[in-house]
Structures are given as C-alpha cells and as structure tokens.
Write an enzyme that holds these catalytic residues in place. Structure first.
Site, PDB file in Angstrom:
ATOM      1  N   GLU A 131       2.804   7.711   8.963  1.00 41.14           N
ATOM      2  CA  GLU A 131       2.845   6.237   8.896  1.00 41.14           C
ATOM      3  C   GLU A 131       3.553   5.598  10.090  1.00 41.14           C
ATOM      4  O   GLU A 131       4.402   4.711   9.931  1.00 41.14           O
ATOM      5  CB  GLU A 131       3.508   5.808   7.579  1.00 41.14           C
ATOM      6  CG  GLU A 131       2.793   6.376   6.345  1.00 41.14           C
ATOM      7  CD  GLU A 131       3.497   6.092   5.019  1.00 41.14           C
ATOM      8  OE1 GLU A 131       3.076   6.669   4.003  1.00 41.14           O
ATOM      9  OE2 GLU A 131       4.464   5.304   5.012  1.00 41.14           O
ATOM     10  N   ASN A 152      -0.605  11.525   9.687  1.00 42.13           N
ATOM     11  CA  ASN A 152      -0.942  11.091   8.326  1.00 42.13           C
ATOM     12  C   ASN A 152      -0.641   9.608   8.148  1.00 42.13           C
ATOM     13  O   ASN A 152       0.424   9.141   8.551  1.00 42.13           O
ATOM     14  CB  ASN A 152      -0.108  11.916   7.335  1.00 42.13           C
ATOM     15  CG  ASN A 152      -0.565  11.799   5.900  1.00 42.13           C
ATOM     16  OD1 ASN A 152      -1.752  11.915   5.606  1.00 42.13           O
ATOM     17  ND2 ASN A 152       0.377  11.548   4.998  1.00 42.13           N
ATOM     18  N   HIS A 188      -4.483   5.730  -1.045  1.00 36.17           N
ATOM     19  CA  HIS A 188      -3.842   5.187  -2.241  1.00 36.17           C
ATOM     20  C   HIS A 188      -4.562   3.873  -2.551  1.00 36.17           C
ATOM     21  O   HIS A 188      -4.354   2.886  -1.843  1.00 36.17           O
ATOM     22  CB  HIS A 188      -2.362   4.915  -1.991  1.00 36.17           C
ATOM     23  CG  HIS A 188      -1.550   6.146  -1.733  1.00 36.17           C
ATOM     24  ND1 HIS A 188      -1.294   7.084  -2.707  1.00 36.17           N
ATOM     25  CD2 HIS A 188      -0.935   6.590  -0.604  1.00 36.17           C
ATOM     26  CE1 HIS A 188      -0.545   8.051  -2.197  1.00 36.17           C
ATOM     27  NE2 HIS A 188      -0.320   7.783  -0.921  1.00 36.17           N
ATOM     28  N   GLU A 203      -3.562  12.262   0.027  1.00 35.46           N
ATOM     29  CA  GLU A 203      -2.679  11.728  -1.022  1.00 35.46           C
ATOM     30  C   GLU A 203      -3.437  10.811  -1.993  1.00 35.46           C
ATOM     31  O   GLU A 203      -2.880   9.840  -2.510  1.00 35.46           O
ATOM     32  CB  GLU A 203      -1.538  10.907  -0.383  1.00 35.46           C
ATOM     33  CG  GLU A 203      -0.711  11.616   0.665  1.00 35.46           C
ATOM     34  CD  GLU A 203       0.485  10.806   1.145  1.00 35.46           C
ATOM     35  OE1 GLU A 203       1.097  11.225   2.127  1.00 35.46           O
ATOM     36  OE2 GLU A 203       0.798   9.771   0.516  1.00 35.46           O
ATOM     37  N   ASP A 259      -4.965   8.690  -4.826  1.00 36.87           N
ATOM     38  CA  ASP A 259      -4.830   8.290  -6.212  1.00 36.87           C
ATOM     39  C   ASP A 259      -5.491   6.931  -6.365  1.00 36.87           C
ATOM     40  O   ASP A 259      -5.630   6.180  -5.404  1.00 36.87           O
ATOM     41  CB  ASP A 259      -3.384   8.314  -6.729  1.00 36.87           C
ATOM     42  CG  ASP A 259      -2.375   7.623  -5.814  1.00 36.87           C
ATOM     43  OD1 ASP A 259      -1.204   8.033  -5.832  1.00 36.87           O
ATOM     44  OD2 ASP A 259      -2.767   6.683  -5.093  1.00 36.87           O
TER      45      ASP A 259
HETATM   46  O1  G3I Z   1      16.315  12.364  -5.612  1.00 31.85           O
HETATM   47  C1  G3I Z   1      16.868  11.109  -5.958  1.00 31.85           C
HETATM   48  C2  G3I Z   1      17.717  11.274  -7.198  1.00 31.85           C
HETATM   49  O2  G3I Z   1      18.843  12.071  -6.843  1.00 31.85           O
HETATM   50  C3  G3I Z   1      18.194   9.915  -7.647  1.00 31.85           C
HETATM   51  O3  G3I Z   1      18.918  10.057  -8.854  1.00 31.85           O
HETATM   52  C4  G3I Z   1      16.915   9.059  -7.919  1.00 31.85           C
HETATM   53  C5  G3I Z   1      17.279   7.679  -8.402  1.00 31.85           C
HETATM   54  O4  G3I Z   1      17.434   6.793  -7.370  1.00 31.85           O
HETATM   55  O5  G3I Z   1      16.161   8.917  -6.699  1.00 31.85           O
HETATM   56  C6  G3I Z   1      15.681  10.173  -6.295  1.00 31.85           C
HETATM   57  O6  G3I Z   1      15.014   9.985  -5.108  1.00 31.85           O
HETATM   58  C7  G3I Z   1      13.706   9.388  -5.313  1.00 31.85           C
HETATM   59  C8  G3I Z   1      12.664  10.370  -4.770  1.00 31.85           C
HETATM   60  O7  G3I Z   1      11.359   9.747  -4.795  1.00 31.85           O
HETATM   61  C9  G3I Z   1      12.609  11.654  -5.581  1.00 31.85           C
HETATM   62  O8  G3I Z   1      12.220  11.366  -6.862  1.00 31.85           O
HETATM   63  C10 G3I Z   1      13.675   8.123  -4.482  1.00 31.85           C
HETATM   64  O9  G3I Z   1      14.557   7.158  -5.089  1.00 31.85           O
HETATM   65  C11 G3I Z   1      12.245   7.547  -4.490  1.00 31.85           C
HETATM   66  O10 G3I Z   1      12.177   6.440  -3.582  1.00 31.85           O
HETATM   67  C12 G3I Z   1      11.280   8.617  -3.975  1.00 31.85           C
HETATM   68  O11 G3I Z   1       9.984   8.059  -4.074  1.00 31.85           O
HETATM   69  C13 G3I Z   1       9.034   8.788  -3.291  1.00 31.85           C
HETATM   70  C14 G3I Z   1       8.491   7.869  -2.195  1.00 31.85           C
HETATM   71  O12 G3I Z   1       7.472   8.576  -1.445  1.00 31.85           O
HETATM   72  C15 G3I Z   1       9.564   7.427  -1.237  1.00 31.85           C
HETATM   73  O13 G3I Z   1       9.045   6.533  -0.391  1.00 31.85           O
HETATM   74  C16 G3I Z   1       7.875   9.173  -4.209  1.00 31.85           C
HETATM   75  O14 G3I Z   1       8.331  10.106  -5.194  1.00 31.85           O
HETATM   76  C17 G3I Z   1       6.749   9.811  -3.404  1.00 31.85           C
HETATM   77  O15 G3I Z   1       5.610   9.997  -4.224  1.00 31.85           O
HETATM   78  C18 G3I Z   1       6.364   8.873  -2.248  1.00 31.85           C
HETATM   79  O16 G3I Z   1       5.377   9.530  -1.461  1.00 31.85           O
HETATM   80  C19 G3I Z   1       4.855   8.810  -0.352  1.00 31.85           C
HETATM   81  C20 G3I Z   1       4.499   9.829   0.710  1.00 31.85           C
HETATM   82  O17 G3I Z   1       5.618  10.589   1.063  1.00 31.85           O
HETATM   83  C21 G3I Z   1       3.914   9.139   1.916  1.00 31.85           C
HETATM   84  N1  G3I Z   1       2.797   8.275   1.566  1.00 31.85           N
HETATM   85  C22 G3I Z   1       3.014   7.344   0.460  1.00 31.85           C
HETATM   86  C23 G3I Z   1       3.566   8.074  -0.746  1.00 31.85           C
HETATM   87  C24 G3I Z   1       3.792   7.092  -1.870  1.00 31.85           C
HETATM   88  O18 G3I Z   1       4.782   6.147  -1.516  1.00 31.85           O
END
Ligand code: G3I
Length: 421
Positions: A217, A258, A294, A323, A325
């Site tokens: 990105e 990507n 997405h 990715e 969905d």
């Molecule tokens: O690991 C911490 C945990 O310790 C904490 O308690 C919890 C509560 O705040 O947060 C957890 O981290 C979260 C992480 O996912 C793991 O679950 C982050 O807050 C959360 O922001 C993060 O979201 C991820 C997101 O990327 C971040 O931008 C999503 O799971 C993930 O599916 C998403 O994936 C991205 C790709 O990498 C790139 N393309 C878009 C895609 C969707 O946004």
C-alpha cells in the site's frame, strides 16, 4: 554518493524470472498431465481433484446438493459436523490440477485453539498468509528485540501440512512499532534499520516462505505516493532498496508489491502500473503484484480487471489475488449470499483466464475470524466459509469455477486466448 535505493555497484540484477516455488500454471492439461495430477491427487485421498471436479460440475456434492444449503444455513454457531464438511471438496483439491495457489490469511490463536479452523485450512489452502504475525509491530516490537514465536507457529503448521507460506509484509505505513515511529530513530538510521529488519525477517524464513509482500500500500487512493514514514524520511527510493534487501536475504523468494483499489484501469490502477514499470526499468528484483480485492457485493468490473492483469503480465509480472473478501450487511439474505458468490466467481474466472495469475487468496478462512465486522460495523459474512466453517454459496461458486477450468483445460475447450509465448 550512493542515492537511497540505487543499486550498489557490482550487485547482480534481478534473479531469472522462473526460479519459483510458486506453482507453475500448466499450459495445457493434456491427458497425461491431468492423469498425473489426478494420480497425484488420488494419493491425497479418495476424491481426486478430477473426480471432485466432476462431482462439483454435476452439481451434486458427494453427499447430495442440499447438504450444502443445510450446512451453511445452520444457526447454532458450533462448527459444522464432519458430514457437512465432507460434502464440499476443498478448494485446494480442486485447484491442484490447475497449478494455481489457493488459500487464505490465517492467524495463530484459532490455529492453535480451534481444531475446526486447522481442518478448514488444511482442506482449503495450498498457501497461507499470516494475517498480522509477520508485520513490523508484532515481529520486531523492540529496537533490538524480535518476536518470531507466532510467525514461527504459522510457518511450522503450514510446513507440516504441506502448505506454502506467503509472507506479509516487510514495509507498510501501518502496524509499525512505537520505537520506530515516535522519533527515537535518527534520520540517517532509518535506511539501515529497514535493511536490517528485512535481512533478519526474510533471512530467518529463507526457503520456508515462498513469496513476500515486500511493500504494501505505497500508493494513496489518488495514486500519488503515500506520505508514509518511509516516503517522508527516505524518499521514493525506499521501495527499490526494500526489494533489493529482500532479494539479497532470499534470492529464491518471489517478491511482490501489494495494494488495494488498484484492480481496474483507474487512476490508482494506472499509478500502480507506472510505479511497477518504473521499478522494473531500474532492474529492481520485483516478481509480482498482489491485488487485495476488499469489496462489497457491488464487486469488481471483470473487463477492466482482465485488461489490467494483461498489461501487468506483459511487464513479465506474476499476478496474485491476495486478500479477497466480499463484505455483506449482516445477517446476509440469500440474495446477498448469491450476489457474493457471483463476485467471487467473477474475480476467480478472470484470474484463471490469465496465465500469469498464480494465486487466489481470501483474507481469512471463515466468517468466524474476519477483520470486517471490526472495521465495518454492520457488515461481515465476507468469506466463503461461514461462522461454523461450513461452505457458503461463494465456496460452491469458487469450486465450480476451478472445476470448470480444469475440465475445460482437460477438453482443450477453455484454453485462454491470451496465452503468451
Ligand atoms: O495484538 C493486539 C492486542 O495485543 C491488543 O490487545 C488488541 C486490542 O487493541 O489489538 C491487537 O492488535 C490488533 C491486530 O489486528 C491483531 O489482532 C490491532 O489492534 C488491529 O488494528 C489489527 O488489525 C489488522 C489490520 O490489518 C491492521 O491494519 C487486521 O487484523 C488485519 O486483518 C488487517 O489486514 C490488512 C492487511 O495487512 C493489508 N491490507 C488490508 C488488510 C485489512 O485492513
């Protein structure tokens, strides 16, 4: 004076394009090849890919059509029982004769804690992407501290199951650790830290991770270079430097760019084309491009997607849906589920018709674990398997697309016209 991202004199150019552990798309599945593939698949279980394909095309999953509906309609939330799961051949088996990767993003907690999750991954995936575990924040939480435990767990699971790993991601504007983003890093240090991080992470998984989303990105939605930490502090040369560092750490790995919202012939799609053509012109070791996809049930226009893939393939790039969905208002109606199935099928059909398209992945294996509800309140049900890991109409549509492509290739009737030399 070496300008950031410029190739240091004497460094070899990009590796030969075909050194890949990514499956090679079979040009024509002559009887022998398919028999071999089917033979190979036969060893995988009772239903060889070809038999599974034929059953799907006959529209009667081994246990009879209605099981599918019943499986996906159930409301009790518990994972689907063995008989329901048995009904739908896994997409991995159906994709194998085509020599294309099929898979999903996975995350470590359910992989460790939910048997039904692991079973679904083994049944459906020939490739997996760690959803968060290989990003800077989670894997490099302290300046001198790496935490590989969760990423290792996914890589070990995949290798034990004979599944390839697609690494994600080495350079992104999101999920970076505070020690990196809050000014503790002096200007001249960032470049070295980037190289060191890539060498450490790619080096650790060399030979175990087949492909990497090196840069994720880098383009803003208007097609300009995103004003990320990397672009602001290092300039546009950070991309080339990242690919060179990754290639140095694992010359065998396929290195991808990507992004999202660049699927069609749009301003961002054109900007992505120019960015990648520019990197290739510099001799940067870039092997492929990932389309995140997405989307909503409005879908992706097929013709512009196909033409965008064609022009990128003409640059010699491999193409991946990385990715996908299709988010729906929840609870989804049967019409919405049918529309979702059509969107999945359309994108996969475009990929299957393009020989340079090497992989098709969804962002999550089942609705039970998806980022969508958290990001889009009121939306969800975005994946081919439901909360209970039971196949939805989308799964059936993907299975039929794969089966039809295999059968078509078998009979030579569906040979894509755009086969390049
Ligand atoms: O690991 C911490 C945990 O310790 C904490 O308690 C919890 C509560 O705040 O947060 C957890 O981290 C979260 C992480 O996912 C793991 O679950 C982050 O807050 C959360 O922001 C993060 O979201 C991820 C997101 O990327 C971040 O931008 C999503 O799971 C993930 O599916 C998403 O994936 C991205 C790709 O990498 C790139 N393309 C878009 C895609 C969707 O946004």
């Amino acid at each position: 004076m070496h300008r950031f991202g410029e190739r240091r004199p004497g460094r070899p150019g990009p590796a030969g394009a075909d050194r890949t552990r990514v499956p090679s798309r079979r040009r024509t599945l002559g009887g022998a090849a398919l028999a071999a593939a089917a033979g190979g698949l036969a060893r995988c279980g009772p239903l060889s890919g070809r038999a599974a394909a034929q059953r799907v095309l006959q529209g009667t999953p081994p246990g009879g059509g209605d099981q599918m509906e019943r499986a996906s309609g159930a409301a009790d939330g518990a994972p689907a029982g063995p008989d329901q799961q048995e009904a739908a051949p896994g997409l991995k088996e159906l994709a194998a004769p085509l020599g294309i990767w099929i898979g999903a993003a996975v995350t470590v907690a359910p992989l460790a804690g939910e048997p039904a999750y692991g079973e679904a991954v083994r049944r459906e995936c020939s490739v997996v992407t760690p959803e968060n575990e290989m990003k800077w924040g989670p894997i490099h939480p302290g300046r001198d501290r790496y935490d590989f435990a969760r990423a290792d767990a996914i890589v070990d699971f995949a290798r034990a199951a004979g599944i390839a790993v697609h690494g994600h991601t080495l350079v992104w504007h999101n999920q970076n650790p505070a020690w990196l983003t809050t000014g503790a890093v002096a200007p001249g240090e960032l470049e070295g830290l980037l190289r060191e991080h890539i060498a450490a992470v790619v080096g650790r998984y060399a030979g175990r991770v087949a492909a990497w989303d090196v840069v994720n990105e880098a383009l803003a939605d208007d097609g300009t270079l995103r004003a990320s930490l990397w672009a602001q502090r290092l300039g546009p040369g950070y991309l080339a430097a990242a690919y060179r560092a990754a290639h140095e750490a694992d010359p065998q790995a396929r290195l991808l760019y990507n992004d999202y919202g660049a699927e069609g012939l749009t301003r961002k799609g054109d900007a992505q084309y120019r960015l990648l053509a520019g990197l290739l012109a510099q001799g940067v070791p870039l092997h492929g491009v990932g389309f995140q996809v997405h989307v909503t049930a409005a879908g992706v226009p097929a013709e512009p997607l196909a033409r965008n893939l064609e022009r990128l393939a003409a640059l010699g790039l491999e193409l991946y849906v990385t990715e996908m969905d299709v988010r729906l208002p929840t609870p989804p109606s049967d019409e919405a589920l049918a529309a979702q199935a059509a969107v999945y099928r359309s994108v996969l059909d475009v990929c299957l018709a393009q020989p340079a398209c090497k992989g098709f992945q969804t962002w999550g294996i089942a609705d039970r674990h998806s980022w969508i509800p958290g990001r889009y309140p009121g939306f969800g049900a975005a994946l081919p398997l439901d909360e209970r890991y039971a196949p939805k109409p989308a799964h059936r549509a993907l299975g039929e697309a794969l089966a039809r492509a295999a059968a078509g290739r078998q009979s030579g009737s569906m040979l894509p016209s755009r086969r390049c030399g």
